[in-house]
Design a protein around this motif. Sequence first.
Motif, mmCIF file in Angstrom:
data_model
loop_
_atom_site.group_PDB
_atom_site.id
_atom_site.type_symbol
_atom_site.label_atom_id
_atom_site.label_comp_id
_atom_site.label_asym_id
_atom_site.label_seq_id
_atom_site.Cartn_x
_atom_site.Cartn_y
_atom_site.Cartn_z
ATOM 1 N N ASN A 238 12.605 -9.348 0.993
ATOM 2 C CA ASN A 238 11.413 -10.284 0.682
ATOM 3 C C ASN A 238 10.568 -10.216 1.379
ATOM 4 O OD1 ASN A 238 12.706 -11.198 -1.866
ATOM 5 N ND2 ASN A 238 14.459 -12.567 -0.089
ATOM 6 N N GLN A 239 10.082 -8.893 1.475
ATOM 7 C CA GLN A 239 8.941 -8.448 2.941
ATOM 8 C C GLN A 239 8.418 -7.352 1.924
ATOM 9 O OE1 GLN A 239 11.482 -7.190 6.172
ATOM 10 N NE2 GLN A 239 12.946 -8.614 6.426
ATOM 11 N N THR B 174 6.267 -7.779 -5.566
ATOM 12 C CA THR B 174 7.817 -7.274 -5.606
ATOM 13 C C THR B 174 7.786 -6.890 -7.500
ATOM 14 O OG1 THR B 174 8.528 -8.835 -4.471
ATOM 15 C CG2 THR B 174 9.625 -8.128 -6.240
ATOM 16 N N PRO C 233 16.874 -8.913 -2.318
ATOM 17 C CA PRO C 233 15.699 -7.934 -1.671
ATOM 18 C C PRO C 233 15.800 -8.887 -0.659
ATOM 19 C CG PRO C 233 16.787 -9.877 -3.813
ATOM 20 C CD PRO C 233 17.971 -9.613 -2.697
#
Length: 443
Positions: free
Chosen positions: A38-39, A43, A36
Amino acid sequence: MFDLEIINAQVVTGSQTYRGCIAIQDGKIAAITRQPLNQAKQTVDADGLILVPGMIDQHVHFMEPGGTEREDFIHGSHAAAVAGVTTVVEHTHSSPVRSVQDFDNKVAYLSDRSLVDFGLAAHIFPGDSPKLKSLWDRGAVVFKIFTCTSHGVPAILNDELYNALTTVASFGGSCLIHCEDESITEGNERRLREAQRLDNSVIPEWRSEVAEEIAVSNVALMARLTEARVTVAHISHKMILDLILRERAQGANLFAEICPQYLFLNEEIVKERGPFAKFTPPARPVSRSAGILAMLQAGHYQLVSSDHAPSTAEQKRKGNIWECHFGLPGIDTTFPMMLKLVNQGDLTLQRVVQLYAETPAKVLGLYPRKGCIAVGADADLVLVDMNKRWQIANELTMSKAGWTPFHGTDVVGKAQMTFVRGRLVADNGKIMADPGVGQPVVK
């Protein structure tokens, strides 16, 4: 910052399987990573699910604009989204696209009607060859041809067919051809009516194997001679595929389409169900269709479609076997029935992706924007639970038809979340967006 990231998915394409994460920005796949990023603003954790490209159904009849008592784009595209189909190609017999004006009017009419992306087929009627290039340039993705009169659409006979294919080949167009010989079906109908036959065996005797074989033999040869790109629609038995393979070996640009009704139904079911199994070409005897699955496994078929041509139960019951409507609903059930084959060990999921997403996109000129999971492609994606056990049922059917020929069929595997260009349109059987999300495709 990405719009959406799907993480921890088992990704399956037409050629590979891997565990990965998909980042989406502005409706496109922006990044594919193992871990991931994570940006993202949102999600989705897909752990335990499989991510595949959205299915592309190149053969549906949503009946709009026209008589919509059987189906419309809202119901049909909702059914598509729930089933994991993100793009359809639609051909309406009751209001066929035959001119640029027809095409423009239909695109405008559908601007707020579809939940999934759509391409439009243009019909070829006798005398239409001079119009074809302008229609292709305008955006028609395929030309639909009938070699026998069906559903109010006139047959294109050999001289006109050869000229039409020559014309289409001249500008790199593509045809989808319904193959049954006009003279054979006319003769069969005349004899059956003279005998005052009203039993269900009328269906396979009228729309006979011979009628299909002769038409495919002609079409396959003409495809080779004209160098046109041709898909033979809804092949009902193995000999048809043998004819296609013969011409492919000689260089013909031919593709073979299979629909679930030819894999799961047979002539005995046609005779038993009558109006509710009236579609054409009909399903054939087991002895004639037994080789279809093996040919599918061997790669001799290139495309799967639903040929979604619904009629309501009331329409199916109206009149005798001659008078009731042709057609089966199928957009709700085609992907589930293919997943059934996967879980039975008859096909791999990669093969299903090839048949129902990747190759249709290539044949229609939409690849690599659609039909694949790659950076830059449209984020048309489906999360599938391959362990989900459920039963296909009439009451679950989202099509306006309200019934399915596969009612009562136990299936393992189901689309859970469907994204069209990164927009969640269906989640566990529930519609999550409004009609109008779907846009016309551009070749």
